[in-house]
Write an enzyme that holds these catalytic residues in place. Structure first.
Site, PDB file in Angstrom:
ATOM      1  N   ASN A 171       0.831  -1.208   0.000  1.00 28.17           N
ATOM      2  CA  ASN A 171       0.000   0.000   0.000  1.00 28.17           C
ATOM      3  C   ASN A 171       0.865   1.256   0.000  1.00 28.17           C
ATOM      4  O   ASN A 171       0.616   2.213  -0.747  1.00 28.17           O
ATOM      5  CB  ASN A 171      -0.900   0.026   1.237  1.00 28.17           C
ATOM      6  CG  ASN A 171      -2.088  -0.914   1.131  1.00 28.17           C
ATOM      7  OD1 ASN A 171      -2.361  -1.477   0.074  1.00 28.17           O
ATOM      8  ND2 ASN A 171      -2.783  -1.092   2.238  1.00 28.17           N
TER       9      ASN A 171
ATOM     10  N   ARG B 294      -9.579  -5.144 -14.598  1.00 29.44           N
ATOM     11  CA  ARG B 294      -8.472  -5.982 -14.098  1.00 29.44           C
ATOM     12  C   ARG B 294      -8.933  -7.421 -14.140  1.00 29.44           C
ATOM     13  O   ARG B 294      -9.942  -7.776 -13.526  1.00 29.44           O
ATOM     14  CB  ARG B 294      -8.100  -5.619 -12.658  1.00 29.44           C
ATOM     15  CG  ARG B 294      -7.630  -4.184 -12.444  1.00 29.44           C
ATOM     16  CD  ARG B 294      -7.142  -3.987 -11.009  1.00 29.44           C
ATOM     17  NE  ARG B 294      -7.041  -2.588 -10.648  1.00 29.44           N
ATOM     18  CZ  ARG B 294      -5.982  -1.811 -10.892  1.00 29.44           C
ATOM     19  NH1 ARG B 294      -4.941  -2.327 -11.530  1.00 29.44           N
ATOM     20  NH2 ARG B 294      -5.958  -0.552 -10.512  1.00 29.44           N
TER      21      ARG B 294
ATOM     22  N   ARG C 112      -4.053   1.116 -13.521  1.00 35.00           N
ATOM     23  CA  ARG C 112      -2.703   1.318 -12.990  1.00 35.00           C
ATOM     24  C   ARG C 112      -2.078   0.011 -12.481  1.00 35.00           C
ATOM     25  O   ARG C 112      -2.680  -0.729 -11.717  1.00 35.00           O
ATOM     26  CB  ARG C 112      -2.735   2.354 -11.864  1.00 35.00           C
ATOM     27  CG  ARG C 112      -1.351   2.711 -11.336  1.00 35.00           C
ATOM     28  CD  ARG C 112      -1.428   3.785 -10.283  1.00 35.00           C
ATOM     29  NE  ARG C 112      -1.753   5.077 -10.852  1.00 35.00           N
ATOM     30  CZ  ARG C 112      -2.677   5.889 -10.386  1.00 35.00           C
ATOM     31  NH1 ARG C 112      -3.412   5.515  -9.374  1.00 35.00           N
ATOM     32  NH2 ARG C 112      -2.900   7.058 -10.941  1.00 35.00           N
TER      33      ARG C 112
ATOM     34  N   HIS D 191     -14.308   2.168 -15.924  1.00 40.12           N
ATOM     35  CA  HIS D 191     -14.253   1.465 -14.641  1.00 40.12           C
ATOM     36  C   HIS D 191     -15.555   0.735 -14.339  1.00 40.12           C
ATOM     37  O   HIS D 191     -15.641  -0.021 -13.359  1.00 40.12           O
ATOM     38  CB  HIS D 191     -13.936   2.486 -13.529  1.00 40.12           C
ATOM     39  CG  HIS D 191     -13.519   1.887 -12.241  1.00 40.12           C
ATOM     40  ND1 HIS D 191     -14.299   1.933 -11.104  1.00 40.12           N
ATOM     41  CD2 HIS D 191     -12.393   1.223 -11.891  1.00 40.12           C
ATOM     42  CE1 HIS D 191     -13.674   1.327 -10.109  1.00 40.12           C
ATOM     43  NE2 HIS D 191     -12.519   0.891 -10.552  1.00 40.12           N
TER      44      HIS D 191
ATOM     45  N   TYR E  69     -11.846 -10.278  -2.097  1.00 43.16           N
ATOM     46  CA  TYR E  69     -12.584  -9.027  -1.948  1.00 43.16           C
ATOM     47  C   TYR E  69     -14.059  -9.332  -1.724  1.00 43.16           C
ATOM     48  O   TYR E  69     -14.601 -10.293  -2.279  1.00 43.16           O
ATOM     49  CB  TYR E  69     -12.487  -8.156  -3.206  1.00 43.16           C
ATOM     50  CG  TYR E  69     -11.116  -7.662  -3.587  1.00 43.16           C
ATOM     51  CD1 TYR E  69      -9.972  -8.011  -2.877  1.00 43.16           C
ATOM     52  CD2 TYR E  69     -10.964  -6.836  -4.697  1.00 43.16           C
ATOM     53  CE1 TYR E  69      -8.720  -7.550  -3.253  1.00 43.16           C
ATOM     54  CE2 TYR E  69      -9.711  -6.363  -5.081  1.00 43.16           C
ATOM     55  CZ  TYR E  69      -8.596  -6.735  -4.355  1.00 43.16           C
ATOM     56  OH  TYR E  69      -7.361  -6.283  -4.741  1.00 43.16           O
TER      57      TYR E  69
ATOM     58  N   ARG F  10     -14.370   2.161   3.758  1.00 41.71           N
ATOM     59  CA  ARG F  10     -13.193   1.385   4.150  1.00 41.71           C
ATOM     60  C   ARG F  10     -11.932   2.243   4.245  1.00 41.71           C
ATOM     61  O   ARG F  10     -11.161   2.133   5.182  1.00 41.71           O
ATOM     62  CB  ARG F  10     -12.947   0.256   3.155  1.00 41.71           C
ATOM     63  CG  ARG F  10     -11.781  -0.643   3.527  1.00 41.71           C
ATOM     64  CD  ARG F  10     -11.309  -1.490   2.369  1.00 41.71           C
ATOM     65  NE  ARG F  10     -10.523  -0.727   1.415  1.00 41.71           N
ATOM     66  CZ  ARG F  10     -10.671  -0.785   0.089  1.00 41.71           C
ATOM     67  NH1 ARG F  10     -11.592  -1.544  -0.437  1.00 41.71           N
ATOM     68  NH2 ARG F  10      -9.901  -0.071  -0.704  1.00 41.71           N
TER      69      ARG F  10
ATOM     70  N   HIS G  60     -15.023  -4.263  -0.558  1.00 41.86           N
ATOM     71  CA  HIS G  60     -14.951  -3.622  -1.872  1.00 41.86           C
ATOM     72  C   HIS G  60     -16.323  -3.336  -2.472  1.00 41.86           C
ATOM     73  O   HIS G  60     -16.431  -2.594  -3.451  1.00 41.86           O
ATOM     74  CB  HIS G  60     -14.142  -4.516  -2.825  1.00 41.86           C
ATOM     75  CG  HIS G  60     -13.673  -3.846  -4.063  1.00 41.86           C
ATOM     76  ND1 HIS G  60     -14.282  -4.029  -5.289  1.00 41.86           N
ATOM     77  CD2 HIS G  60     -12.658  -2.979  -4.290  1.00 41.86           C
ATOM     78  CE1 HIS G  60     -13.647  -3.315  -6.213  1.00 41.86           C
ATOM     79  NE2 HIS G  60     -12.664  -2.666  -5.639  1.00 41.86           N
TER      80      HIS G  60
END
Length: 705
Positions: free
Chosen positions: A55, A385, A415, A445, A478, A574, A602
């Site tokens: 992170n 992703r 990214r 997205h 997740y 979160r 998530h």
């Protein structure tokens, strides 16, 4: 919008907002707390330590890099939370330094506990003679052939140092040369394609397993790389570079090639942070500072550099299941279990799937059935992703090869997943899929799949909308929610959305969806203001929003205004939260809680009481400026009454969590829930499949929590 605030709201900060980046650091503190929690299984604590490092790496390479770019450009303006770039950077580094210090203190404590379990991190000096001999052989046979010593002098300029790779800085003296002469300098990269932790042969009559770091082994044998020179000092270092891509999309004839070029440029990104081993030789530090042009933002590390390797190490161990969470076996959704035809079932009813408690196989099977079904004419899908060996890619390729119209919107700018997505894009194109890279300047997205099927009564659309990526690996880690539906209105909106992305279409008048960047923000604002109107009229007014992040100033202001109007607002955020709750005259009707636990929270769910006629939405978007203005995102309503109740129970689980929930205080800090009630741990409760599908949320016994 003007927010009326009493002067008495002043707390630790004079701003009514919490800074985004400082809020993020508080989030990473909560991750570190999971590594410190004695109730967390030991190898899971190791993994949380690794997550703290990964992170922080991304934060430094993106967020801190961006602040440094602002400083370089002479940008002095304060952000809406009251910080100038210089002031913010100073505060960030102070907090980050403290975080790293605490992280390595935790690492040392966990290492002691691991040793009691027979897993020992050792050093070369502590090995027996026979163990040293084995490690000497390992070095000469495995490590030495891979190493490349790189000298730095007038004829050999400083070599490329890769971002976030571990290197050794070597200070040398030429044999026979006077000690007063300036020393020589070289670097050696610690190979990233070999195990960082090397298992040492066990001692006789011992069951304990010892591990030695590869850089320790290289340091012990560094003389083998520099014959004729005497090593004076060997210390590790690691550089973090600016990893944000800067794309000229409008000038790029081929976006895929442009991103490939930028990925190569990323290796030369400006240095942002330098990590060095504690006690590094002053000459080595001087050389590194000069090369990387860093006089500050240097972290002296009391322990191994880059703890991200611990994730792989912990995952590779066998025979220590008592030090892990018990395995979770996701159940296949009961609504889809008893049918061989998912389309027949969806004509009867909508289906909600809650990952990781319910299996992602339901999504894979939906795509695979569509790929092989001769009645299916077209499949359209967004991919942000995906996993390394995604079965969805194989199914889409198979569908295209069989003659179906397959359109895949691949987001090349996801990214750190750019290279993988480029590879998938090429494979899909080769199979005959129509691959679209989205719209200029906008990341795609949204998570949506549309299947168009020829049936007896005409064409019918089947849609899957999710809160998370189409990734079978992260779906096990997740919490995310997916909606399967054959609803006509949602199907028509899905078609319009894909037409906007792939073709020339004017902004659509959405029947069900809210789509960013065109109208999602306005739709959300209208829904929030409607709650305020209900409250003003004495009707039921309540907002519950479960998100990853909340940082858009306008959104925060809208929530403040709704709170002032009397709307009860429960936020489950979160990570980053720029809203300051519990402030008199501003946000006393707002609570913010964060849950950090075994799985990464998530899912994005939004609830509006609407005067007693509740509306619920699933969303791909967080309430951040980038999601609302610079990405293609969507919110999708859930119309089915039964599924609405399931979503409400999921929200209630989070709101009743008193084990892993932390409550955001007005001063920007988080505090664990203090209660005399029986413990309720929302994720553990959710593992009992059906807890959100039937009945009310019941509290657990201490044993269950």
């Amino acid at each position: 919008m003007t927010i009326a605030v009493k002067e008495s709201v002043s707390r630790e900060s004079s701003s009514i907002y919490i800074n985004r980046d400082l809020s993020w650091i508080e989030f990473n503190w909560r991750v570190l707390e999971e590594a410190q929690d004695p109730s967390t299984p030991l190898l899971e604590r190791v993994k949380f330590l690794s997550i703290v490092s990964s992170n922080l790496d991304e934060f430094m390479s993106v967020r801190v890099a961006g602040i440094k770019d602002q400083l370089k450009a002479g940008y002095l303006k304060k952000d809406f939370t009251g910080y100038t770039p210089a002031g913010l950077l100073k505060r960030i580094m102070k907090r980050a330094t403290k975080l790293v210090s605490e992280q390595y203190k935790t690492f040392r404590e966990i290492s002691r506990l691991l040793a009691k379990e027979g897993l020992i991190f050792t050093d070369y000096e502590s090995l027996t003679a026979s163990q040293r001999k084995a490690m000497d052989s390992y070095y000469h046979d495995i490590i030495f052939p891979v190493l490349t010593p790189m000298a730095v002098d007038q004829s050999r300029p400083f070599p490329l140092v890769h971002t976030q790779a571990v290197y050794l800085a070597v200070v040398l003296r030429l044999d026979g040369e006077d000690e007063g002469e300036e020393p020589y300098f070289a670097i050696v990269q610690v190979p990233s394609n070999l195990p960082r932790h090397i298992a040492v042969p066990t001692r006789s009559n011992s069951k304990k397993q010892e591990y030695i770091l590869m850089e320790d082994l290289i340091t012990q044998h560094i003389h083998t790389l520099f014959s004729g020179y005497t090593p004076i000092a060997v210390h590790g270092f690691r550089i973090t570079r600016n990893a944000d891509l800067t794309l000229n999309e409008e000038g790029a004839e081929d976006l895929l090639e442009e991103i490939e070029k930028e990925l190569r440029r990323r290796r030369w990104g400006a240095p942002v942070r330098l990590e060095v081993q504690q006690g590094i030789h002053p000459y080595a530090l001087e050389v590194l500072q000069e090369e990387f042009e860093l006089t500050e933002h240097i972290f002296e590390i009391d322990g191994p550099l880059d703890l991200t390797y611990l994730m792989k190490w912990a995952g590779s161990l066998t025979g220590f299941e008592h030090l892990r969470y018990p395995p979770v076996e996701p159940e296949y959704p009961k609504e889809l279990l008893d049918t061989d035809d998912v389309f027949e079932k969806l004509r009867e009813t909508d289906v909600l799937v809650y990952h990781p408690y319910e299996s992602f196989d339901a999504v894979t099977d939906f795509i695979c059935q569509a790929a092989y079904d001769p009645k299916v004419l077209a499949i359209k899908m967004t991919l942000y992703r995906v996993s390394g060996n995604s079965p969805l890619i194989q199914a889409l390729a198979r569908a295209a090869e069989s003659g179906k119209q397959v359109t895949v919107v691949v987001e090349l700018k996801a990214r750190f997943d750019e290279e993988r997505n480029i590879a998938w894009a090429r494979k899909l194109e080769q199979a005959g899929c129509h691959v679209v890279y989205g719209l200029v300047g906008l990341k795609t997205h949204a998570k949506i799949t549309l299947v168009v099927r020829q049936e007896e009564d005409g064409l019918r659309r089947y849609v899957h909308v999710g809160t998370g990526n189409y990734n079978d690996n992260t779906a096990k880690l997740y919490t995310d929610i997916g909606l399967f539906t054959a609803d006509t209105v949602i199907g028509e909106d899905a078609s319009a959305l894909f037409n906007e992305i792939t073709g020339y279409s004017s902004p659509h008048e959405w029947q069900a969806f809210g789509v960013a960047p065109t109208d999602m923000k306005d739709k959300l604002f209208a829904l929030i203001r409607r709650e305020a109107e209900h409250a003003a009229a004495g009707r039921k007014a309540h907002i519950i929003a479960k998100l990853n992040s909340l940082s858009n100033q306008q959104m925060v202001d809208e929530l403040y205004a709704a709170s002032q109007a009397g709307v009860k607002i429960d936020l489950i955020v979160r990570g980053v939260c720029c809203l300051r709750p519990g402030v008199e005259g501003l946000s006393e009707n707002i609570t913010v809680r964060s849950i950090v636990d075994r799985f990464l929270e998530h899912s994005r769910i939004i609830y509006f009481e609407n005067g007693g006629d509740p509306e619920l939405y699933l969303s791909s978007a967080d309430w951040m400026t980038r999601n609302l203005t610079r990405r293609i995102e969507l919110i999708c309503p859930v119309f089915n009454d039964r599924l609405q109740q399931e979503l409400i129970r999921i929200l209630q689980l989070s709101l009743h969590d008193n084990v892993k929930a932390r409550i955001l205080q007005p001063n920007g800090m988080y505090a664990r829930v203090e209660t005399q009630e029986e413990p309720l741990r929302s994720q553990f409760k959710a593992m009992k499949i059906g807890s959100w599908k039937h009945g009310r949320v019941k509290r657990q016994t201490s044993h269950e929590a």
